[in-house]
Design an enzyme around this catalytic site. Sequence first.
Site, PDB file in Angstrom:
ATOM      1  N   LEU A 131      -6.604   3.156   4.687  1.00  0.00           N
ATOM      2  CA  LEU A 131      -7.302   2.156   4.727  1.00  0.00           C
ATOM      3  C   LEU A 131      -6.885   0.913   3.907  1.00  0.00           C
ATOM      4  CD1 LEU A 131     -10.982   3.815   4.413  1.00  0.00           C
ATOM      5  CD2 LEU A 131      -9.644   3.241   6.563  1.00  0.00           C
ATOM      6  N   TYR A 185      -7.985  -0.703  -3.571  1.00  0.00           N
ATOM      7  CA  TYR A 185      -7.091  -0.272  -2.590  1.00  0.00           C
ATOM      8  C   TYR A 185      -5.706  -0.339  -3.283  1.00  0.00           C
ATOM      9  CZ  TYR A 185      -3.369  -1.279   0.752  1.00  0.00           C
ATOM     10  OH  TYR A 185      -2.181  -1.237   1.511  1.00  0.00           O
ATOM     11  N   GLY A 190      -9.550 -12.644  -6.296  1.00  0.00           N
ATOM     12  CA  GLY A 190      -8.417 -11.476  -6.105  1.00  0.00           C
ATOM     13  C   GLY A 190      -7.205 -11.824  -5.907  1.00  0.00           C
ATOM     14  N   LYS A 200      -3.095   3.195  -3.886  1.00  0.00           N
ATOM     15  CA  LYS A 200      -1.598   3.258  -3.516  1.00  0.00           C
ATOM     16  C   LYS A 200      -1.105   3.685  -4.743  1.00  0.00           C
ATOM     17  CE  LYS A 200      -1.524   2.048   0.861  1.00  0.00           C
ATOM     18  NZ  LYS A 200      -1.036   2.932   1.838  1.00  0.00           N
ATOM     19  N   ALA A 227      -1.095   6.425   7.619  1.00  0.00           N
ATOM     20  CA  ALA A 227      -2.348   6.330   7.783  1.00  0.00           C
ATOM     21  C   ALA A 227      -3.095   6.059   6.761  1.00  0.00           C
ATOM     22  CB  ALA A 227      -3.000   7.742   8.497  1.00  0.00           C
ATOM     23  N   SER A 282       2.560  -0.246  -1.215  1.00  0.00           N
ATOM     24  CA  SER A 282       2.297  -1.768  -1.217  1.00  0.00           C
ATOM     25  C   SER A 282       2.807  -2.432  -2.403  1.00  0.00           C
ATOM     26  CB  SER A 282       0.810  -2.129  -0.835  1.00  0.00           C
ATOM     27  OG  SER A 282       0.608  -3.537  -1.014  1.00  0.00           O
ATOM     28  N   ASP A 326      -8.101  13.126  12.294  1.00  0.00           N
ATOM     29  CA  ASP A 326      -8.235  12.873  11.022  1.00  0.00           C
ATOM     30  C   ASP A 326      -7.333  13.354  10.021  1.00  0.00           C
ATOM     31  OD1 ASP A 326      -8.858  12.196   8.318  1.00  0.00           O
ATOM     32  OD2 ASP A 326     -10.861  11.398   9.009  1.00  0.00           O
ATOM     33  N   ASN A 331       4.809  -8.691   2.603  1.00  0.00           N
ATOM     34  CA  ASN A 331       3.894  -9.044   3.215  1.00  0.00           C
ATOM     35  C   ASN A 331       4.396  -8.925   4.841  1.00  0.00           C
ATOM     36  OD1 ASN A 331       2.612 -10.005   1.000  1.00  0.00           O
ATOM     37  ND2 ASN A 331       1.355 -11.366   2.267  1.00  0.00           N
ATOM     38  N   ASN A 351      -9.007   2.306  13.345  1.00  0.00           N
ATOM     39  CA  ASN A 351      -8.591   0.927  13.285  1.00  0.00           C
ATOM     40  C   ASN A 351      -7.452   0.633  14.296  1.00  0.00           C
ATOM     41  OD1 ASN A 351      -9.018  -1.569  11.765  1.00  0.00           O
ATOM     42  ND2 ASN A 351      -7.269  -1.484  10.735  1.00  0.00           N
ATOM     43  N   ILE A 361       1.714  -1.264  11.534  1.00  0.00           N
ATOM     44  CA  ILE A 361       2.873  -0.734  11.031  1.00  0.00           C
ATOM     45  C   ILE A 361       3.662   0.560  11.845  1.00  0.00           C
ATOM     46  CG2 ILE A 361       4.340  -0.320   9.263  1.00  0.00           C
ATOM     47  CD1 ILE A 361       2.425  -2.231   7.749  1.00  0.00           C
TER      48      ILE A 361
HETATM   49  P1  NAD Z   1      -3.646  -0.422  10.444  1.00  0.00           P
HETATM   50  O1  NAD Z   1      -4.785  -0.194  10.099  1.00  0.00           O
HETATM   51  O2  NAD Z   1      -2.980  -1.119  11.604  1.00  0.00           O
HETATM   52  O3  NAD Z   1      -2.896   1.195  10.618  1.00  0.00           O
HETATM   53  C1  NAD Z   1      -3.408   2.477  10.003  1.00  0.00           C
HETATM   54  C2  NAD Z   1      -3.729   3.422  11.139  1.00  0.00           C
HETATM   55  O4  NAD Z   1      -4.118   4.624  10.263  1.00  0.00           O
HETATM   56  C3  NAD Z   1      -4.654   3.007  12.163  1.00  0.00           C
HETATM   57  O5  NAD Z   1      -4.262   3.389  13.416  1.00  0.00           O
HETATM   58  C4  NAD Z   1      -5.982   3.913  11.852  1.00  0.00           C
HETATM   59  O6  NAD Z   1      -6.665   4.114  13.049  1.00  0.00           O
HETATM   60  C5  NAD Z   1      -5.477   4.872  11.061  1.00  0.00           C
HETATM   61  N1  NAD Z   1      -6.132   5.736  10.396  1.00  0.00           N
HETATM   62  C6  NAD Z   1      -6.915   5.380   9.373  1.00  0.00           C
HETATM   63  N2  NAD Z   1      -7.585   6.224   8.771  1.00  0.00           N
HETATM   64  C7  NAD Z   1      -7.095   7.495   9.233  1.00  0.00           C
HETATM   65  C8  NAD Z   1      -7.555   8.885   9.043  1.00  0.00           C
HETATM   66  N3  NAD Z   1      -8.325   9.256   8.130  1.00  0.00           N
HETATM   67  N4  NAD Z   1      -6.703   9.628   9.779  1.00  0.00           N
HETATM   68  C9  NAD Z   1      -6.067   9.266  10.737  1.00  0.00           C
HETATM   69  N5  NAD Z   1      -5.598   8.124  10.982  1.00  0.00           N
HETATM   70  C10 NAD Z   1      -6.223   7.234  10.509  1.00  0.00           C
HETATM   71  O7  NAD Z   1      -2.642  -0.723   9.009  1.00  0.00           O
HETATM   72  P2  NAD Z   1      -1.155  -1.028   8.775  1.00  0.00           P
HETATM   73  O8  NAD Z   1      -1.298  -2.642   8.473  1.00  0.00           O
HETATM   74  O9  NAD Z   1      -0.303  -0.363   9.914  1.00  0.00           O
HETATM   75  O10 NAD Z   1      -0.826  -0.351   7.610  1.00  0.00           O
HETATM   76  C11 NAD Z   1      -0.189   0.852   7.499  1.00  0.00           C
HETATM   77  C12 NAD Z   1      -0.217   1.159   6.110  1.00  0.00           C
HETATM   78  O11 NAD Z   1       0.699   0.379   5.469  1.00  0.00           O
HETATM   79  C13 NAD Z   1      -1.399   1.349   5.318  1.00  0.00           C
HETATM   80  O12 NAD Z   1      -1.173   2.782   4.583  1.00  0.00           O
HETATM   81  C14 NAD Z   1      -1.431   0.368   4.377  1.00  0.00           C
HETATM   82  O13 NAD Z   1      -2.147   0.603   3.363  1.00  0.00           O
HETATM   83  C15 NAD Z   1      -0.090  -0.039   4.341  1.00  0.00           C
HETATM   84  N6  NAD Z   1       0.583  -1.370   3.816  1.00  0.00           N
HETATM   85  C16 NAD Z   1       0.173  -2.320   4.959  1.00  0.00           C
HETATM   86  C17 NAD Z   1       0.269  -3.514   4.578  1.00  0.00           C
HETATM   87  C18 NAD Z   1       0.031  -4.689   5.564  1.00  0.00           C
HETATM   88  O14 NAD Z   1       0.052  -5.973   5.282  1.00  0.00           O
HETATM   89  N7  NAD Z   1      -0.296  -4.572   6.759  1.00  0.00           N
HETATM   90  C19 NAD Z   1       1.012  -3.950   3.330  1.00  0.00           C
HETATM   91  C20 NAD Z   1       1.377  -3.034   2.427  1.00  0.00           C
HETATM   92  C21 NAD Z   1       0.957  -1.866   2.675  1.00  0.00           C
HETATM   93  N1  UFG Z   2      -4.344 -17.211   3.117  1.00  0.00           N
HETATM   94  C1  UFG Z   2      -5.181 -18.461   3.497  1.00  0.00           C
HETATM   95  N2  UFG Z   2      -5.812 -18.459   4.419  1.00  0.00           N
HETATM   96  C2  UFG Z   2      -6.244 -17.460   5.192  1.00  0.00           C
HETATM   97  C3  UFG Z   2      -5.424 -16.226   4.624  1.00  0.00           C
HETATM   98  C4  UFG Z   2      -4.683 -16.239   3.834  1.00  0.00           C
HETATM   99  O1  UFG Z   2      -4.702 -19.409   2.944  1.00  0.00           O
HETATM  100  O2  UFG Z   2      -7.012 -17.442   5.926  1.00  0.00           O
HETATM  101  C5  UFG Z   2      -3.374 -17.226   1.837  1.00  0.00           C
HETATM  102  C6  UFG Z   2      -3.705 -16.125   0.838  1.00  0.00           C
HETATM  103  O3  UFG Z   2      -4.740 -16.952   0.073  1.00  0.00           O
HETATM  104  C7  UFG Z   2      -2.460 -16.121   0.408  1.00  0.00           C
HETATM  105  C8  UFG Z   2      -1.531 -15.875   1.631  1.00  0.00           C
HETATM  106  O4  UFG Z   2      -2.222 -16.925   2.729  1.00  0.00           O
HETATM  107  O5  UFG Z   2      -1.916 -16.967  -0.607  1.00  0.00           O
HETATM  108  C9  UFG Z   2      -1.197 -14.569   2.098  1.00  0.00           C
HETATM  109  O6  UFG Z   2      -2.452 -13.668   2.325  1.00  0.00           O
HETATM  110  P1  UFG Z   2      -2.486 -12.605   3.180  1.00  0.00           P
HETATM  111  O7  UFG Z   2      -4.207 -12.314   3.305  1.00  0.00           O
HETATM  112  O8  UFG Z   2      -1.874 -12.759   4.404  1.00  0.00           O
HETATM  113  O9  UFG Z   2      -1.903 -11.596   2.353  1.00  0.00           O
HETATM  114  P2  UFG Z   2      -1.931 -11.064   0.963  1.00  0.00           P
HETATM  115  O10 UFG Z   2      -0.756 -11.180   0.036  1.00  0.00           O
HETATM  116  O11 UFG Z   2      -3.225 -11.530   0.233  1.00  0.00           O
HETATM  117  O12 UFG Z   2      -2.156  -9.555   1.029  1.00  0.00           O
HETATM  118  C10 UFG Z   2      -1.187  -8.709   1.733  1.00  0.00           C
HETATM  119  C11 UFG Z   2      -1.965  -7.381   2.510  1.00  0.00           C
HETATM  120  C12 UFG Z   2      -2.502  -6.613   1.402  1.00  0.00           C
HETATM  121  C13 UFG Z   2      -1.454  -6.111   0.378  1.00  0.00           C
HETATM  122  C14 UFG Z   2      -0.666  -7.352   0.191  1.00  0.00           C
HETATM  123  C15 UFG Z   2       0.457  -6.856  -0.813  1.00  0.00           C
HETATM  124  O13 UFG Z   2      -2.932  -8.004   3.387  1.00  0.00           O
HETATM  125  O14 UFG Z   2      -3.217  -5.461   1.990  1.00  0.00           O
HETATM  126  O15 UFG Z   2      -0.053  -8.251   1.063  1.00  0.00           O
HETATM  127  O16 UFG Z   2       1.351  -7.985  -1.396  1.00  0.00           O
HETATM  128  F1  UFG Z   2      -2.022  -5.467  -0.656  1.00  0.00           F
END
Ligand code: NAD
Ligand code: UFG
Length: 337
Positions: A83, A148, A293, A152, A81, A124, A58, A178, A35, A12
């Site tokens: 996990l 997680y 979950g 948040k 940034a 999230s 970090d 999502n 990551n 993102i």
């Molecule tokens: P990502 O893992 O691709 O990006 C996170 C980045 O943060 C990575 O580049 C990683 O190297 C860096 N990072 C991790 N720990 C760090 C630290 N201690 N110091 C400095 N850098 C660090 O994940 P993303 O999907 O881009 O998510 C970004 C943010 O959005 C996260 O906070 C995540 O919780 C939130 N979010 C993501 C989703 C999703 O579905 N991708 C949904 C809701 C919220």
């Molecule tokens: N799914 C499958 N097969 C797969 C992967 C996912 O059937 O191999 C299904 C899941 O069961 C769910 C849907 O696809 O019904 C979406 O699953 P994702 O794992 O893509 O997304 P989630 O909604 O479970 O989770 C995402 C982020 C989380 C965040 C959440 C917030 O991964 O970090 O959205 O809504 F917390």
Amino acid sequence: MTVLVTGGAGYIGSHVVAALARAGMRALVLDDFSNSSRAVMPRLERLAGTHVPLVEGDVRDATLLRDTFARHPISAVVHCAGLKAVGESGERPLAYWDVNVNGSFRLAEVMGEAGVATLVFSSSATVYGQPERLPVDESAPLKPASVYGRTKRTVEDFLRDLAASNANWRIAILRYFNPAGAHPSALIGEAPRGRPNNLVPFLCRTAAGEFPELSIFGTDYPTPDGTGIRDYLHVDDLAEGHVAALRYLADHAGALTLNLGMGRGFSVLEVVAAFERACGRSVTKSFAPRRDGDIACVYADPARAQRVLGWSTSRDLDAICADAWRWQAAGGGYEKG
Ligand code: NAD
Ligand code: UFG
């Protein structure tokens, strides 16, 4: 205006950096690459058409943060940034609380010292758990079901306390639904390490032949086709939501909490069908038990973001799938540099 994007090399954050450049704002990336890949940086520079400075380290490192704020004319921070793997968070609670919560504490502390008060935080939709009413709006009770999600919610509470304590703070808490898809250039996208947890990256890798089949987790949910429903939004729409939030914060103090979603839900089977149309091939599927979950159904009421920021999504599910597939077809990662 220089915006510090923590986690700016991640999925993102990298799209946020590209969206800032489109909006004429300069970005500075802070990332420890735990990551993500360093190879994203030259691609970001291509997209931005300019040098994108990098601080490698970090977000919990207060000395590094102080040095970063001293060296760069930072006026706002987008804090991505962290996990983010729901399953892993139950196995490594210490790491998740430390990176997500302490990382946010350190960052806010040093921002306070440096006199930088504008912050956009990646939260999230997972903070809602399974909502009682759909679409879910920002006033719904928070019932996160994972470590997680609880990290948040805790950071959200902390940021609202911070804003209440001092009228200088300008904070936007963005609850992402999502995010999926990739930049249409296929230069940046989602590059999960190992077996992807999320639906769209798993579909990409399966259509590319890396996995034999997609397991559909649960066909007995109380939804029209029995599979889980989520609100998928294009990562570029999400990224533009951050730009809109920064513009809003330029003249509004306090803490604002916003859903960022498309405002409609798609079932797993609907996403699979859209993805198959986009890539022009069929994906082998198998039906598997529910994933631990998982909830049945969640989608956003994004009306507040529309009203307050003038933001809404403009890319549909077909665009999400087409861009995700273009990224996959170009390699789906950064390993080749
Ligand atoms: P990502 O893992 O691709 O990006 C996170 C980045 O943060 C990575 O580049 C990683 O190297 C860096 N990072 C991790 N720990 C760090 C630290 N201690 N110091 C400095 N850098 C660090 O994940 P993303 O999907 O881009 O998510 C970004 C943010 O959005 C996260 O906070 C995540 O919780 C939130 N979010 C993501 C989703 C999703 O579905 N991708 C949904 C809701 C919220
Ligand atoms: N799914 C499958 N097969 C797969 C992967 C996912 O059937 O191999 C299904 C899941 O069961 C769910 C849907 O696809 O019904 C979406 O699953 P994702 O794992 O893509 O997304 P989630 O909604 O479970 O989770 C995402 C982020 C989380 C965040 C959440 C917030 O991964 O970090 O959205 O809504 F917390």
